[in-house]
Scaffold this motif. Structure first.
Motif, PDB file in Angstrom:
ATOM      1  N   GLN A  41     -11.040  -3.984   0.864  1.00  0.00           N
ATOM      2  CA  GLN A  41     -10.585  -2.603   0.933  1.00  0.00           C
ATOM      3  C   GLN A  41     -11.464  -1.856   1.920  1.00  0.00           C
ATOM      4  OE1 GLN A  41     -10.417  -0.741  -2.840  1.00  0.00           O
ATOM      5  NE2 GLN A  41      -9.093   0.905  -2.176  1.00  0.00           N
ATOM      6  N   THR A  88      -9.168   9.972   6.538  1.00  0.00           N
ATOM      7  CA  THR A  88      -7.944  10.581   6.046  1.00  0.00           C
ATOM      8  C   THR A  88      -6.710   9.807   6.488  1.00  0.00           C
ATOM      9  OG1 THR A  88      -8.962  12.713   6.021  1.00  0.00           O
ATOM     10  CG2 THR A  88      -6.593  12.706   6.116  1.00  0.00           C
ATOM     11  N   ASN A 115      -6.538   6.784   6.809  1.00  0.00           N
ATOM     12  CA  ASN A 115      -6.523   5.514   6.081  1.00  0.00           C
ATOM     13  C   ASN A 115      -6.621   4.297   6.992  1.00  0.00           C
ATOM     14  OD1 ASN A 115      -6.563   4.077   3.764  1.00  0.00           O
ATOM     15  ND2 ASN A 115      -4.355   3.841   3.624  1.00  0.00           N
ATOM     16  N   TYR A 152     -10.412  -2.854  -6.484  1.00  0.00           N
ATOM     17  CA  TYR A 152      -9.434  -1.759  -6.412  1.00  0.00           C
ATOM     18  C   TYR A 152      -9.520  -0.757  -7.555  1.00  0.00           C
ATOM     19  CZ  TYR A 152      -7.558  -4.514  -2.658  1.00  0.00           C
ATOM     20  OH  TYR A 152      -7.430  -5.200  -1.490  1.00  0.00           O
ATOM     21  N   GLY A 203     -13.488   1.053  -7.034  1.00  0.00           N
ATOM     22  CA  GLY A 203     -12.612   2.214  -7.233  1.00  0.00           C
ATOM     23  C   GLY A 203     -11.401   2.139  -6.336  1.00  0.00           C
ATOM     24  N   MET A 204     -10.533   3.111  -6.558  1.00  0.00           N
ATOM     25  CA  MET A 204      -9.284   3.129  -5.783  1.00  0.00           C
ATOM     26  C   MET A 204      -9.376   4.163  -4.674  1.00  0.00           C
ATOM     27  SD  MET A 204      -5.443   3.948  -7.147  1.00  0.00           S
ATOM     28  CE  MET A 204      -4.959   2.345  -7.728  1.00  0.00           C
ATOM     29  N   ASN A 205      -8.870   3.811  -3.525  1.00  0.00           N
ATOM     30  CA  ASN A 205      -8.803   4.751  -2.416  1.00  0.00           C
ATOM     31  C   ASN A 205      -8.195   6.068  -2.925  1.00  0.00           C
ATOM     32  OD1 ASN A 205      -7.910   6.187  -0.100  1.00  0.00           O
ATOM     33  ND2 ASN A 205      -7.862   4.280   1.064  1.00  0.00           N
ATOM     34  N   GLN A 253      -6.534   8.374  -1.669  1.00  0.00           N
ATOM     35  CA  GLN A 253      -5.163   8.701  -1.270  1.00  0.00           C
ATOM     36  C   GLN A 253      -4.125   7.949  -2.096  1.00  0.00           C
ATOM     37  OE1 GLN A 253      -5.926   7.802   2.723  1.00  0.00           O
ATOM     38  NE2 GLN A 253      -6.606   9.876   3.173  1.00  0.00           N
ATOM     39  N   LEU A 254      -4.572   6.901  -2.756  1.00  0.00           N
ATOM     40  CA  LEU A 254      -3.655   6.172  -3.629  1.00  0.00           C
ATOM     41  C   LEU A 254      -3.634   6.782  -5.028  1.00  0.00           C
ATOM     42  CD1 LEU A 254      -4.425   2.453  -2.639  1.00  0.00           C
ATOM     43  CD2 LEU A 254      -2.808   4.028  -1.615  1.00  0.00           C
ATOM     44  N   LEU A 312      -1.545  13.342   2.659  1.00  0.00           N
ATOM     45  CA  LEU A 312      -2.323  13.013   3.857  1.00  0.00           C
ATOM     46  C   LEU A 312      -2.797  14.241   4.624  1.00  0.00           C
ATOM     47  CD1 LEU A 312      -0.475   9.851   5.189  1.00  0.00           C
ATOM     48  CD2 LEU A 312      -2.564   9.984   3.846  1.00  0.00           C
ATOM     49  N   HIS A 364      -0.684   2.520   6.725  1.00  0.00           N
ATOM     50  CA  HIS A 364      -0.465   1.869   5.436  1.00  0.00           C
ATOM     51  C   HIS A 364      -1.035   0.471   5.329  1.00  0.00           C
ATOM     52  CE1 HIS A 364       2.709   4.806   6.023  1.00  0.00           C
ATOM     53  NE2 HIS A 364       2.932   4.819   4.738  1.00  0.00           N
TER      54      HIS A 364
END
Lengths: 184, 678
Positions: free
Chosen positions: A19, A24, A26, B73, B158-160, B162-163, B232, B301
């Motif tokens: 990951q 921002t 991404n 994740y 952890g999770m991004n 934005q997700l 975003l 993405h």
């Protein structure tokens, strides 16, 4: 750029690889990609208004690694230091009296064509713009040709595929009558 | 449960391998026991994949950080809903999610089609099994969510941030449901090509699955647009990002198929074309997956780069090769006696509709891949961003919008001049009046004027169709207008559901055209300072900063700015925009800060505020955007989804009969000399 944090740093490489640390937009950021874009001033009068400058920045690709233009990136992602730096260069060039085209050319000279949000309509990249329309035109011509080939000449009756109909004479008679009734 | 899940994944792999092997052997040798065994293996595979998925969900919800996937994740303090959605948040889990949907779809397709498609099913089963085998192999040997770390970290990454949005629960699953549903029509197409049973029968089964794919793809794409817009912070909902484009391609091809299948059903034409569309939709889904997972093209993405993408490239090339060989060796079987009575007919208009849909798909694919091509030829990197796609696709989109109105008004076979005049006069007048009114009101953007003129025309055509149908029912059955309208739609779901989808398309185009009037402002405000700006409708707005505040919340540190908004001097609401720094359970920062956009929503426009930065203690750098008609994008998507559901809804046989004319031939008694008693 804010570090990903001690916890993630403590994790082995296998996790980091899965990951990526992102901004921002991404996508991995690379702030080493900023290069100064400078030209000697032509005059002391700005060449365009603030609104025009903002519009110009919509055509310049931020080089931090995101997919955004300079205006959108600098007004969205406060962790990005590349877009503000590119913005400062644009302001300096505008204040130096350079036109939009001169500013675009100066950025292309420094970063290459990828600094533009769209390829120039010249050389091989012109094919990028022409091909979709050429393909569509070719498709339309093909359809017209097919339609002409398929079209039955005027006055010629429709060719009806003869399907085997099984039925007793009485059934056939009734079918005829039903069809006839429909015609009336 | 986790161990059981891990073992189940291996057993599912074996089941897929057996279903493929026994299936092909059985179909080729016509051995019933092998065919039946392959079907049972496919059902069993579905069961084991479900167990494997439950195992991963269990590990995620229990925060079992011994699994690399869970540690990568999620974190212990991640809300449960996001632990659940983390299943499709990373490469390995999302592949398992793919197989989960594929195996459930396959089981449903085989179960529901085992009788009606008796001749094709022996080949459908092994084709689906090969697809499942490929994915299961990729998971087990390329990206296994059950991979162990060898040690157990105290917490996960952890999770991004934005997700961590409700969109995560809707957008990816719907998109996957849409993508993966293309596998079933593909399997049917392969089976029809192998068996050379290329009549209309296989298309009947395929159409429903294409609708399923189209429906979920529509919902997934619109949900993704909403998510991008609110999360975003760049102020739009569609950026022509390669992965967005990849999701759009199967949608376009499926839409083309749903129109061209009508020509084959009514006139027996376009067999080759329809097979090509069905196969292309699947191949484009795999291409999209390759783009997302290979890292070959930079995307918002993209999953982290990995070799898994090249597995997909191999599978894609293999699938293209097999499909191309089958189609080219069956050209004689696909040949039909095409005959057209008039160039001005519904079937001709559908051909142009298909040309535009496939033309847009081509231009999107071309633009997505052009940077690679250009670099290969010119040795120079280029960017192909939104300006390119808009220049190419806006004219094509407008032409498609025009055909959306024209197609349904033209009769099948041949349209007479009188018929054209009767059908077109009203809608054309509505369109022209709309356009002229907007120009008179001061609208000067050429594309926007054309879009709204066409929108008026298309809405006119649809309203006319509903009006004529409702009036006919009212007269024939003496129903009141409301009942006549409901029954008209209910008993002709395919036709009128399709028109409702067209209404959604018009609403979407009208909303897209609104973007031509977007206004953006770059603003710096200290606490108590005011900024004034005019919106595209001429209203005067003021935004007064209530200051910058910083505080801690559940699993994040937040910096927020409050703006008091007034429109024409009257209070319009308070807008709050934030930057969030997510932290792990030890309070250490994870990832980069993320944006929380402040949106004051309305039917006419959104006021969209992004906190771009804070300087000093109390000075906020903001972007204020007036985004006209954005809500209509979501409404348009919802209308399309509702229309799609109406089209998909099974029509009871009894009602089918009532929907149209039906001549019933009563059986005659041979030799009786007259009709039999009924």
């Amino acid at each position: 750029m804010v570090a990903a944090g001690a916890a993630s740093a403590a994790l082995p490489g296998v996790l980091g690889a899965q990951q990526a640390n992102t901004g921002t937009a991404n996508v991995p950021m690379n702030e080493q990609k900023y290069k100064p874009v400078q030209l000697p001033a032509k005059s002391s009068t700005p060449s365009m208004s603030t609104a025009e400058l903002d519009e110009l920045e919509h055509h310049i690709h931020c080089m931090c690694g995101c997919n955004l233009d300079v205006f959108t990136c600098r007004t969205t992602d406060f962790t990005c230091s590349v877009s503000p730096a590119m913005h400062r260069d644009v302001i300096a060039l505008v204040n130096g009296g350079h036109s939009a085209q001169e500013i675009i050319d100066a950025f292309v000279d420094v970063y290459g064509e990828r600094v533009l949000m769209e390829p120039r309509k010249s050389g091989f990249n012109l094919t990028g713009y022409i091909t979709p329309f050429a393909a569509l035109g070719g498709g339309a011509a093909l359809i017209v040709a097919l339609l002409r080939r398929w079209k039955r000449p005027e006055g010629e009756p429709a060719a009806v595929q003869a399907l085997p109909v099984e039925g007793t004479p009485e059934e056939m008679e009734r079918l005829k009558e039903l069809l006839h009734r429909d015609d009336r | 449960m986790i161990l059981l899940g891990e073992l189940s994944l291996w057993v599912a792999l074996l089941m897929a391998a057996w279903a493929a092997t026994a299936g092909f052997a059985g179909a080729y040798t016509h051995r019933g026991e092998l065919i039946a065994s392959a079907q049972r293996a496919l059902y069993a595979m579905c069961g084991f994949v479900v167990l494997a998925a439950i195992g991963i969900w269990t590990a995620l919800l229990k925060s079992d950080f011994s699994l690399a996937f869970v540690a990568s994740y999620t974190s212990a303090n991640l809300p449960a809903i996001y632990k659940f959605t983390a299943f499709w948040g990373g490469q390995a889990g999302s592949l398992l999610f793919w197989v989960l949907i594929l195996s459930i779809y396959s089981a449903i397709a085989v179960f529901t089609g085992r009788r009606s498609n008796h001749a094709l099913m022996p080949w459908v089963v092994p084709t689906l099994a090969v697809i499942a085998l490929f994915f299961t192999l990729t998971i087990v040997f390329g990206a296994n969510p059950y991979e162990r770390l060898g040690w157990i970290p105290a917490d996960g990454r952890g999770m991004n941030p934005q997700l961590q949005n409700p969109g995560m629960a809707f957008h990816p699953p719907n998109l996957y449901l849409g993508y993966i549903a293309t596998s079933i029509p593909f399997a049917y197409a392969i089976a029809a090509l192998i068996t050379r049973r290329l009549d209309n029968e296989w298309l009947t089964s395929v159409r429903r699955w294409v609708l399923v794919s189209w429906f979920f793809n529509t919902v997934g794409i619109v949900a993704g647009m909403w998510w991008a817009y609110v999360e975003l912070g760049w102020g739009g909902y569609w950026a022509w990002d390669p992965v967005e484009n990849a999701s759009f391609l199967p949608w376009l091809v499926n839409t083309a198929f749903l129109h061209s299948i009508m020509v084959q059903e009514k006139r027996g034409m376009l067999r080759k074309w329809n097979v090509t569309l069905v196969v292309s939709a699947f191949l484009l889904s795999i291409l999209g997956t390759f783009i997302t997972r290979s890292g070959v093209i930079s995307s918002v993405h993209a999953f982290a780069q990995s070799s898994v993408g090249y597995w997909f490239l191999g599978f894609l090339l293999l699938s293209i090769g097999a499909a191309a060989w089958l189609v080219t060796t069956r050209l004689d079987d696909l040949r039909t006696q095409a005959e057209l009575e008039s160039m001005v007919s519904r079937e001709a208009s559908f051909l142009f509709n298909n040309l535009l849909l496939v033309g847009i798909a081509f231009s999107v694919l071309w633009g997505t891949l052009f940077p690679i091509l250009s670099e290969a030829v010119t040795k120079t990197k280029i960017t192909v961003g939104p300006p390119f796609f808009n220049q190419v696709n806006v004219p094509l989109g407008l032409a498609l919008l025009a055909l959306t109105g024209i197609g349904p008004l033209i009769a099948w076979r041949r349209a007479s001049v009188a018929n054209l005049k009767r059908q077109f006069t009203g809608p054309v007048v509505i369109g022209l009046v709309t356009g002229m009114l907007l120009v008179a009101l001061g609208m000067r953007d050429v594309y926007a004027v054309i879009a709204y003129t066409l929108a008026g025309f298309v809405l006119g055509t649809i309203a006319q169709e509903f009006y004529k149908g409702t009036r006919a029912r009212h007269r024939m059955y003496d129903e009141n207008y409301a009942m006549a309208f409901l029954r008209l739609v209910g008993r002709n779901r395919r036709r009128y559901g399709g028109y409702i989808v067209h209404v959604g398309v018009v609403v979407l185009f009208a909303a897209f055209a609104g973007l031509a009037f977007k206004e953006e402002f770059d603003v710096t405000l200290k606490g108590g300072e005011k900024y004034q700006a005019a919106d595209p409708y001429g209203n005067e707005w003021s935004f007064t900063s209530q200051g910058v505040s910083a505080y801690e919340q559940l699993n994040r540190q937040t910096t927020a700015v409050l703006l008091e908004a007034r429109r024409n001097g009257k209070p319009a609401g308070v807008i709050r925009t934030e930057k969030r720094q997510y932290v792990d359970s030890n309070g250490n920062p994870t990832f980069q800060p993320s944006t929380e956009v402040g949106i004051l929503s309305g039917l006419r426009q959104d006021v969209y505020v992004v906190l771009a930065g804070v300087t000093g203690e109390d000075t906020a750098e903001l972007r204020v955007t007036f985004n006209p008609l954005v809500w209509w994008v979501w409404y348009g998507g919802m209308i399309m989804a509702v229309g799609g559901l109406i089209v998909m809804w099974p029509q009871a046989e009894r009602r089918k009969k009532q929907a149209g004319y039906e001549a019933v031939l009563e059986p005659a008694t041979v030799g009786a000399g007259g009709p039999a008693e009924s």
